[in-house]
Design a protein around this motif. Structure first.
Motif, short mmCIF file in Angstrom:
data_model
loop_
_atom_site.label_atom_id
_atom_site.label_comp_id
_atom_site.label_asym_id
_atom_site.label_seq_id
_atom_site.Cartn_x
_atom_site.Cartn_y
_atom_site.Cartn_z
N ILE A 59 0.90 -1.24 -0.05
CA ILE A 59 -0.23 -0.21 0.08
C ILE A 59 0.87 1.12 0.24
O ILE A 59 1.72 1.41 0.72
CB ILE A 59 -0.94 0.17 1.17
CG1 ILE A 59 -1.63 -1.29 1.20
CG2 ILE A 59 -1.72 1.31 1.19
CD1 ILE A 59 -2.77 -1.66 0.16
N ASN A 60 0.61 2.12 -0.97
CA ASN A 60 1.28 3.37 -1.03
C ASN A 60 0.56 4.58 -1.11
O ASN A 60 -0.46 4.57 -2.06
CB ASN A 60 2.46 3.39 -2.34
CG ASN A 60 3.43 2.64 -2.26
OD1 ASN A 60 4.29 2.57 -1.86
ND2 ASN A 60 3.24 1.09 -2.78
N ALA A 61 0.70 5.46 -0.08
CA ALA A 61 -0.22 6.58 -0.16
C ALA A 61 0.46 7.68 0.81
O ALA A 61 0.94 7.55 1.77
CB ALA A 61 -1.71 6.04 0.43
N GLU A 62 0.19 8.95 0.25
CA GLU A 62 0.80 10.09 1.06
C GLU A 62 1.89 10.14 1.91
O GLU A 62 2.16 10.39 2.98
CB GLU A 62 -0.43 10.43 2.21
CG GLU A 62 -1.90 10.52 1.61
CD GLU A 62 -1.84 11.98 0.81
OE1 GLU A 62 -1.09 13.00 1.16
OE2 GLU A 62 -2.67 12.12 -0.07
N ALA A 65 4.12 3.84 3.05
CA ALA A 65 4.01 2.67 2.49
C ALA A 65 3.92 1.30 3.46
O ALA A 65 4.73 1.36 4.44
CB ALA A 65 4.83 2.34 1.45
N PHE A 66 3.19 0.30 3.16
CA PHE A 66 3.42 -0.83 3.95
C PHE A 66 2.71 -2.08 3.47
O PHE A 66 2.04 -1.98 2.36
CB PHE A 66 2.45 -0.48 5.39
CG PHE A 66 1.01 -0.43 5.38
CD1 PHE A 66 0.10 -1.31 5.45
CD2 PHE A 66 0.63 0.92 5.19
CE1 PHE A 66 -1.17 -1.17 5.15
CE2 PHE A 66 -0.92 1.28 4.82
CZ PHE A 66 -1.56 0.00 5.01
N ASP A 67 2.77 -3.20 3.82
CA ASP A 67 2.18 -4.49 3.36
C ASP A 67 1.09 -4.70 3.98
O ASP A 67 1.33 -5.06 5.21
CB ASP A 67 3.24 -5.78 3.42
CG ASP A 67 4.55 -5.20 2.51
OD1 ASP A 67 4.58 -4.67 1.61
OD2 ASP A 67 5.75 -5.86 3.00
N ALA A 68 -0.04 -4.80 3.08
CA ALA A 68 -1.35 -5.27 3.89
C ALA A 68 -1.50 -6.61 3.48
O ALA A 68 -1.56 -7.08 2.59
CB ALA A 68 -2.66 -4.56 3.38
N PRO A 69 -1.70 -7.53 4.67
CA PRO A 69 -1.65 -9.13 4.31
C PRO A 69 -2.97 -9.40 3.69
O PRO A 69 -3.83 -8.59 3.65
CB PRO A 69 -1.72 -9.73 5.67
CG PRO A 69 -0.79 -8.47 6.47
CD PRO A 69 -1.47 -7.39 6.03
N VAL A 97 -3.27 4.02 9.56
CA VAL A 97 -2.33 5.09 9.42
C VAL A 97 -2.95 6.48 9.32
O VAL A 97 -3.86 6.66 8.66
CB VAL A 97 -1.43 4.85 8.33
CG1 VAL A 97 -0.13 5.93 8.11
CG2 VAL A 97 -0.72 3.47 8.25
N VAL A 98 -2.53 7.22 10.04
CA VAL A 98 -2.97 8.92 9.94
C VAL A 98 -1.84 9.73 9.74
O VAL A 98 -0.61 9.41 10.16
CB VAL A 98 -3.85 9.24 11.18
CG1 VAL A 98 -5.00 8.47 11.37
CG2 VAL A 98 -2.86 9.14 12.37
#
Length: 205
Positions: A59-62, A65-69, A97-98
């Motif tokens: 997931i990439n945003a703003e 990024a992180f990995d969503a299982p 995430v905020v």
């Protein structure tokens, strides 16, 4: 147009600390509200087995990024309360995430990890329905040159007992807070959420 002038000292340490605590507190509360609004989901989904890393979606945003299982679905908020915000759910497991704008350059301006963790847990204890909350970990990490605070804590409440894992970072004038949540009796959740936390990266904007 004349530039907006902040009515408080946006650069002060006390103001920045307040913003951090408010962001963490609001984010945790927001996850609870989302859970209550969406209703009770399948208990079977809450104890789903940990998925292989290859099935995770990046997931990439703003600026983060992180990995969503596999199995986590986006749950958009109807009302925007932060500069950016994402929420993913799989049963009772939640990834949020905020992002908020700040005028500091490093986390140490807020305080030490232990100081921040104690304040977050103190706020948690004051929540409606919460009967106990305990901080179990507050550390500083440096990953790829970026400093993160990691906080692990738990609560007992009338709506269920939960484990929380948060990673906090400041970069490019923005405060990034990842909060992961799962029920205490969900034995398979911690390895999965730990992997999500370790995949979290901020790049700024």
């Amino acid at each position: 147009r004349r530039p907006h002038r902040c009515r408080i000292d946006c650069n002060s340490t006390s103001t920045m600390r307040f913003l951090l605590f408010a962001t963490l507190a609001q984010h945790t509360h927001g996850l609870t509200l989302q859970r209550r609004r969406l209703g009770q989901l399948s208990a079977a989904a809450a104890v789903a087995a940990v998925r292989p890393a290859a099935q995770a979606a990046r997931i990439n945003a703003e600026g983060f990024a992180f990995d969503a299982p596999d199995g986590f679905e986006a749950k958009p908020k109807p009302v925007k309360t932060h500069a950016a915000e994402v929420l993913y759910k799989n049963g009772k497991r939640e990834i949020g995430v905020v992002v908020d704008r700040v005028r500091i350059e490093q986390l140490s301006d807020f305080g030490t990890p232990a100081f921040v963790g104690d304040k977050v847990v103190a706020s948690e204890r004051e929540r409606d329905g919460v009967t106990a909350a305990e901080l179990s970990k507050a550390t500083e990490l440096v990953v790829d040159g970026q400093t993160y605070y990691e906080l692990a804590y738990s609560n007992e409440s009338s709506r269920g007992n939960n484990n929380f894992l948060s990673r906090v970072a400041v970069r490019g004038g923005r405060l990034y807070v990842m909060t992961l949540k799962a029920r205490i009796d969900d034995a398979g959740a911690l390895p999965e959420l730990r992997a999500v936390a370790e995949s979290f990266r901020v790049s700024g904007l």
